[in-house]
Design a protein around this motif. Structure first.
Motif, PDB file in Angstrom:
ATOM      1  N   GLU A 122       0.819  -1.220   0.000  1.00  0.00           N
ATOM      2  CA  GLU A 122       0.000   0.000   0.000  1.00  0.00           C
ATOM      3  C   GLU A 122       0.850   1.266   0.000  1.00  0.00           C
ATOM      4  O   GLU A 122       0.337   2.366  -0.242  1.00  0.00           O
ATOM      5  CB  GLU A 122      -0.949   0.018   1.202  1.00  0.00           C
ATOM      6  CG  GLU A 122      -0.272  -0.054   2.558  1.00  0.00           C
ATOM      7  CD  GLU A 122      -0.096  -1.482   3.062  1.00  0.00           C
ATOM      8  OE1 GLU A 122       0.023  -1.665   4.285  1.00  0.00           O
ATOM      9  OE2 GLU A 122      -0.073  -2.410   2.222  1.00  0.00           O
ATOM     10  N   ASN A 123       2.135   1.129   0.283  1.00  0.00           N
ATOM     11  CA  ASN A 123       3.037   2.280   0.255  1.00  0.00           C
ATOM     12  C   ASN A 123       3.642   2.456  -1.133  1.00  0.00           C
ATOM     13  O   ASN A 123       3.644   1.541  -1.950  1.00  0.00           O
ATOM     14  CB  ASN A 123       4.168   2.108   1.271  1.00  0.00           C
ATOM     15  CG  ASN A 123       3.683   2.243   2.706  1.00  0.00           C
ATOM     16  OD1 ASN A 123       2.544   2.615   2.947  1.00  0.00           O
ATOM     17  ND2 ASN A 123       4.541   1.933   3.655  1.00  0.00           N
ATOM     18  N   SER A 124       4.166   3.646  -1.368  1.00  0.00           N
ATOM     19  CA  SER A 124       4.919   3.910  -2.596  1.00  0.00           C
ATOM     20  C   SER A 124       6.354   4.233  -2.204  1.00  0.00           C
ATOM     21  O   SER A 124       6.590   4.862  -1.165  1.00  0.00           O
ATOM     22  CB  SER A 124       4.306   5.080  -3.373  1.00  0.00           C
ATOM     23  OG  SER A 124       2.996   4.762  -3.811  1.00  0.00           O
ATOM     24  N   TYR A 125       7.300   3.822  -3.030  1.00  0.00           N
ATOM     25  CA  TYR A 125       8.709   3.999  -2.683  1.00  0.00           C
ATOM     26  C   TYR A 125       9.441   4.746  -3.791  1.00  0.00           C
ATOM     27  O   TYR A 125       9.231   4.484  -4.980  1.00  0.00           O
ATOM     28  CB  TYR A 125       9.377   2.642  -2.448  1.00  0.00           C
ATOM     29  CG  TYR A 125       8.768   1.880  -1.293  1.00  0.00           C
ATOM     30  CD1 TYR A 125       9.149   2.132   0.014  1.00  0.00           C
ATOM     31  CD2 TYR A 125       7.779   0.922  -1.514  1.00  0.00           C
ATOM     32  CE1 TYR A 125       8.580   1.450   1.079  1.00  0.00           C
ATOM     33  CE2 TYR A 125       7.200   0.231  -0.462  1.00  0.00           C
ATOM     34  CZ  TYR A 125       7.604   0.502   0.834  1.00  0.00           C
ATOM     35  OH  TYR A 125       7.030  -0.177   1.882  1.00  0.00           O
ATOM     36  N   ASN A 126      10.281   5.670  -3.361  1.00  0.00           N
ATOM     37  CA  ASN A 126      11.138   6.400  -4.290  1.00  0.00           C
ATOM     38  C   ASN A 126      12.522   5.756  -4.229  1.00  0.00           C
ATOM     39  O   ASN A 126      13.318   6.036  -3.330  1.00  0.00           O
ATOM     40  CB  ASN A 126      11.208   7.880  -3.896  1.00  0.00           C
ATOM     41  CG  ASN A 126      11.951   8.716  -4.913  1.00  0.00           C
ATOM     42  OD1 ASN A 126      12.933   8.268  -5.507  1.00  0.00           O
ATOM     43  ND2 ASN A 126      11.505   9.940  -5.120  1.00  0.00           N
ATOM     44  N   TRP A 127      12.795   4.891  -5.190  1.00  0.00           N
ATOM     45  CA  TRP A 127      14.031   4.112  -5.132  1.00  0.00           C
ATOM     46  C   TRP A 127      15.265   4.961  -5.415  1.00  0.00           C
ATOM     47  O   TRP A 127      16.374   4.611  -5.002  1.00  0.00           O
ATOM     48  CB  TRP A 127      13.934   2.917  -6.090  1.00  0.00           C
ATOM     49  CG  TRP A 127      12.888   1.955  -5.618  1.00  0.00           C
ATOM     50  CD1 TRP A 127      11.600   1.858  -6.045  1.00  0.00           C
ATOM     51  CD2 TRP A 127      13.026   0.992  -4.568  1.00  0.00           C
ATOM     52  NE1 TRP A 127      10.920   0.882  -5.339  1.00  0.00           N
ATOM     53  CE2 TRP A 127      11.772   0.331  -4.424  1.00  0.00           C
ATOM     54  CE3 TRP A 127      14.075   0.605  -3.738  1.00  0.00           C
ATOM     55  CZ2 TRP A 127      11.555  -0.676  -3.492  1.00  0.00           C
ATOM     56  CZ3 TRP A 127      13.862  -0.401  -2.803  1.00  0.00           C
ATOM     57  CH2 TRP A 127      12.613  -1.024  -2.688  1.00  0.00           C
ATOM     58  N   SER A 128      15.083   6.086  -6.076  1.00  0.00           N
ATOM     59  CA  SER A 128      16.215   7.006  -6.273  1.00  0.00           C
ATOM     60  C   SER A 128      16.667   7.578  -4.937  1.00  0.00           C
ATOM     61  O   SER A 128      17.865   7.677  -4.651  1.00  0.00           O
ATOM     62  CB  SER A 128      15.822   8.142  -7.222  1.00  0.00           C
ATOM     63  OG  SER A 128      15.597   7.659  -8.520  1.00  0.00           O
ATOM     64  N   HIS A 129      15.691   7.961  -4.088  1.00  0.00           N
ATOM     65  CA  HIS A 129      16.028   8.474  -2.760  1.00  0.00           C
ATOM     66  C   HIS A 129      16.706   7.398  -1.920  1.00  0.00           C
ATOM     67  O   HIS A 129      17.665   7.670  -1.185  1.00  0.00           O
ATOM     68  CB  HIS A 129      14.764   8.965  -2.052  1.00  0.00           C
ATOM     69  CG  HIS A 129      14.300  10.299  -2.518  1.00  0.00           C
ATOM     70  ND1 HIS A 129      13.227  10.965  -1.955  1.00  0.00           N
ATOM     71  CD2 HIS A 129      14.756  11.114  -3.501  1.00  0.00           C
ATOM     72  CE1 HIS A 129      13.046  12.118  -2.579  1.00  0.00           C
ATOM     73  NE2 HIS A 129      13.959  12.230  -3.516  1.00  0.00           N
ATOM     74  N   ILE A 130      16.184   6.189  -2.023  1.00  0.00           N
ATOM     75  CA  ILE A 130      16.752   5.085  -1.244  1.00  0.00           C
ATOM     76  C   ILE A 130      18.193   4.828  -1.668  1.00  0.00           C
ATOM     77  O   ILE A 130      19.076   4.608  -0.826  1.00  0.00           O
ATOM     78  CB  ILE A 130      15.881   3.825  -1.403  1.00  0.00           C
ATOM     79  CG1 ILE A 130      14.526   4.044  -0.697  1.00  0.00           C
ATOM     80  CG2 ILE A 130      16.578   2.595  -0.844  1.00  0.00           C
ATOM     81  CD1 ILE A 130      13.517   2.938  -0.917  1.00  0.00           C
ATOM     82  N   LEU A 131      18.451   4.885  -2.975  1.00  0.00           N
ATOM     83  CA  LEU A 131      19.822   4.688  -3.467  1.00  0.00           C
ATOM     84  C   LEU A 131      20.735   5.806  -2.973  1.00  0.00           C
ATOM     85  O   LEU A 131      21.873   5.557  -2.552  1.00  0.00           O
ATOM     86  CB  LEU A 131      19.820   4.637  -4.998  1.00  0.00           C
ATOM     87  CG  LEU A 131      21.193   4.449  -5.662  1.00  0.00           C
ATOM     88  CD1 LEU A 131      21.840   3.141  -5.209  1.00  0.00           C
ATOM     89  CD2 LEU A 131      21.060   4.489  -7.185  1.00  0.00           C
ATOM     90  N   GLU A 132      20.247   7.044  -3.010  1.00  0.00           N
ATOM     91  CA  GLU A 132      21.042   8.177  -2.517  1.00  0.00           C
ATOM     92  C   GLU A 132      21.403   7.988  -1.052  1.00  0.00           C
ATOM     93  O   GLU A 132      22.530   8.277  -0.631  1.00  0.00           O
ATOM     94  CB  GLU A 132      20.259   9.480  -2.687  1.00  0.00           C
ATOM     95  CG  GLU A 132      20.151   9.977  -4.120  1.00  0.00           C
ATOM     96  CD  GLU A 132      19.300  11.235  -4.214  1.00  0.00           C
ATOM     97  OE1 GLU A 132      19.217  11.969  -3.207  1.00  0.00           O
ATOM     98  OE2 GLU A 132      18.709  11.476  -5.281  1.00  0.00           O
ATOM     99  N   LEU A 133      20.446   7.507  -0.272  1.00  0.00           N
ATOM    100  CA  LEU A 133      20.701   7.316   1.155  1.00  0.00           C
ATOM    101  C   LEU A 133      21.734   6.223   1.389  1.00  0.00           C
ATOM    102  O   LEU A 133      22.632   6.372   2.226  1.00  0.00           O
ATOM    103  CB  LEU A 133      19.392   6.974   1.874  1.00  0.00           C
ATOM    104  CG  LEU A 133      19.497   6.747   3.386  1.00  0.00           C
ATOM    105  CD1 LEU A 133      20.123   7.955   4.081  1.00  0.00           C
ATOM    106  CD2 LEU A 133      18.123   6.451   3.981  1.00  0.00           C
ATOM    107  N   LEU A 134      21.630   5.136   0.656  1.00  0.00           N
ATOM    108  CA  LEU A 134      22.615   4.058   0.793  1.00  0.00           C
ATOM    109  C   LEU A 134      24.020   4.563   0.460  1.00  0.00           C
ATOM    110  O   LEU A 134      24.990   4.240   1.161  1.00  0.00           O
ATOM    111  CB  LEU A 134      22.242   2.891  -0.125  1.00  0.00           C
ATOM    112  CG  LEU A 134      21.052   2.030   0.311  1.00  0.00           C
ATOM    113  CD1 LEU A 134      20.656   1.066  -0.803  1.00  0.00           C
ATOM    114  CD2 LEU A 134      21.381   1.254   1.581  1.00  0.00           C
ATOM    115  N   CYS A 135      24.115   5.358  -0.594  1.00  0.00           N
ATOM    116  CA  CYS A 135      25.419   5.918  -0.980  1.00  0.00           C
ATOM    117  C   CYS A 135      25.936   6.875   0.092  1.00  0.00           C
ATOM    118  O   CYS A 135      27.133   6.887   0.412  1.00  0.00           O
ATOM    119  CB  CYS A 135      25.306   6.640  -2.324  1.00  0.00           C
ATOM    120  SG  CYS A 135      24.970   5.553  -3.732  1.00  0.00           S
ATOM    121  N   LEU A 136      25.030   7.669   0.666  1.00  0.00           N
ATOM    122  CA  LEU A 136      25.427   8.627   1.700  1.00  0.00           C
ATOM    123  C   LEU A 136      25.932   7.908   2.944  1.00  0.00           C
ATOM    124  O   LEU A 136      26.951   8.301   3.531  1.00  0.00           O
ATOM    125  CB  LEU A 136      24.244   9.528   2.050  1.00  0.00           C
ATOM    126  CG  LEU A 136      24.495  10.611   3.115  1.00  0.00           C
ATOM    127  CD1 LEU A 136      25.630  11.533   2.691  1.00  0.00           C
ATOM    128  CD2 LEU A 136      23.223  11.416   3.365  1.00  0.00           C
TER     129      LEU A 136
END
Length: 379
Positions: A122-136
């Motif tokens: 039921e949620n939506s995910y922004n995988w670009s943000h998730i990738l940025e966070l992993l890199c950070l």
């Protein structure tokens, strides 16, 4: 409606030039592809709403898109969850970023089955943000093993708001002067609290310190030095706390400044006891400690040290011993305390870490602390 949409949602989406939906062969073809793949009909409405282009694909295109996820190593049930929560991944090459996230997680030792268990359709995910966070997090110094442990223990860091809460937390701490090393340490010791709750507690504690009229520099110091503590505490309302403690704001500030850990005693659900009328016990311990170091009673040096010291009186000896155990002479450490009494405001772990960095990373001799003790206080 059978696809999970309300009338207010599907009415604007209905094709205007068709009398019957079965007149649109591609729409029905792609609908059946999704159904046959195992996606529940009530979930397909979200896909239609957020990625309508999918239903215009020619024969075989949608099936190839789903197969591309299989080639990434995902099983069918995981793909269903991913597609249901993030339909846009079926459009163009949007799944490329998602694939990068998978590779990052895989390199950190996280299996794909774990991802399925923490996604909510039921949620939506922004995988670009998730990738940025992993890199950070990697740039902050998290090794692959540390990153894997952190994400497994606290999946909300990634998935709550697609990492937006975590980005907010990092930005908030940066404003208070936290270094990359400070935040790296905080994440490695992150408490068992949902990141959203952690952020809420942190903000509440910050406003509490403002309400109690604490000096700005003291607020900055406490937020910078004790983020995990603040993020773990759901504090009572200030007026209620002042009444229960039978004290005023000024004394409350002094108590918090001396030992921020006391905030743990004032959280919701705990009974608060009135403060004793005198704080002489802790002060006497500090005076005794200073006298043992050779300070002259009531001297300017002693008064300066007493004003600067934070924490309980008994903690000062433990911190002093950290320097001695590292290899310094007691008389040298005593001289350091006279020059810069604030060196004993650091926790034992921080003192050990800074000594290790000075000697092993910067290559300075341990004796350089005697000439420049203020190094220990730098962040």
């Amino acid at each position: 409606e059978s696809m999970g949409l309300k009338s207010s949602e599907y009415f604007p989406l209905l094709p205007r030039k068709l009398m019957f939906l079965n007149d649109d062969q591609m729409l029905l073809e792609n609908y059946h592809v999704l159904c046959n793949y195992g996606i529940a009909r009530v979930k397909i409405g979200k896909i239609y709403k957020e990625a309508m282009e999918v239903f215009r694909y020619d024969y075989g295109v949608l099936r190839s898109k789903l197969q591309a996820f299989e080639e990434m190593g995902l099983n069918q049930s995981t793909i269903i969850k991913v597609v249901s929560s993030s339909p846009y991944l079926l459009i163009g090459d949007e799944n490329r970023v998602f694939h990068e996230v998978l590779k990052k997680l895989k390199s950190a030792g996280i299996e794909y089955g774990w991802i399925e268990g923490h996604l909510l359709e039921e949620n939506s995910y922004n995988w670009s943000h998730i990738l940025e966070l992993l890199c950070l997090l990697s740039k902050m110094g998290c090794s692959k093993e540390q990153l894997g442990d952190l994400i497994c223990q606290h999946p909300g860091l990634l998935f709550e708001g697609s990492g937006n809460m975590t980005f907010w937390l990092i930005g908030f701490l940066l404003k208070f002067g936290s270094t990359v090393n400070d935040m790296h340490s905080m994440f490695l010791q992150f408490p068992q609290v949902q990141v959203g709750k952690f952020v809420c507690n942190l903000r509440q504690c910050f406003h509490f310190l403002i309400e109690v009229e604490m000096e700005v520099q003291d607020i900055e110091r406490i937020v910078r030095s004790h983020p995990s503590l603040l993020g773990s505490c759901s504090l009572k309302k200030l007026n209620s706390l002042l009444a229960n403690l039978n004290t005023g704001k000024k004394r409350l500030c002094e108590i918090i400044n001396e030992n921020p850990q006391v905030l743990k005693n004032w959280v919701m659900g705990l009974r608060v006891k009135q403060l004793p009328n005198s704080r002489g016990g802790s002060r006497m311990m500090k005076i005794k400690f200073l006298l043992d170091l050779g300070f002259v009673k009531n001297s300017d040096e002693m008064n300066k040290a007493l004003k600067v010291f934070r924490g309980e009186g008994g903690e000062l000896q433990e911190r002093f011993d950290c320097f001695v155990n590292a290899g310094l002479k007691q008389e040298d450490v005593a001289e350091m305390v006279k020059q810069a009494p604030q060196v004993l405001n650091q926790s034992k772990d921080v003192i050990k870490m800074k000594i290790d960095f000075l000697v092993n990373d910067l290559g300075y001799p341990l004796s350089s602390l005697v000439a420049f003790p203020s190094y220990i206080s730098y962040t």
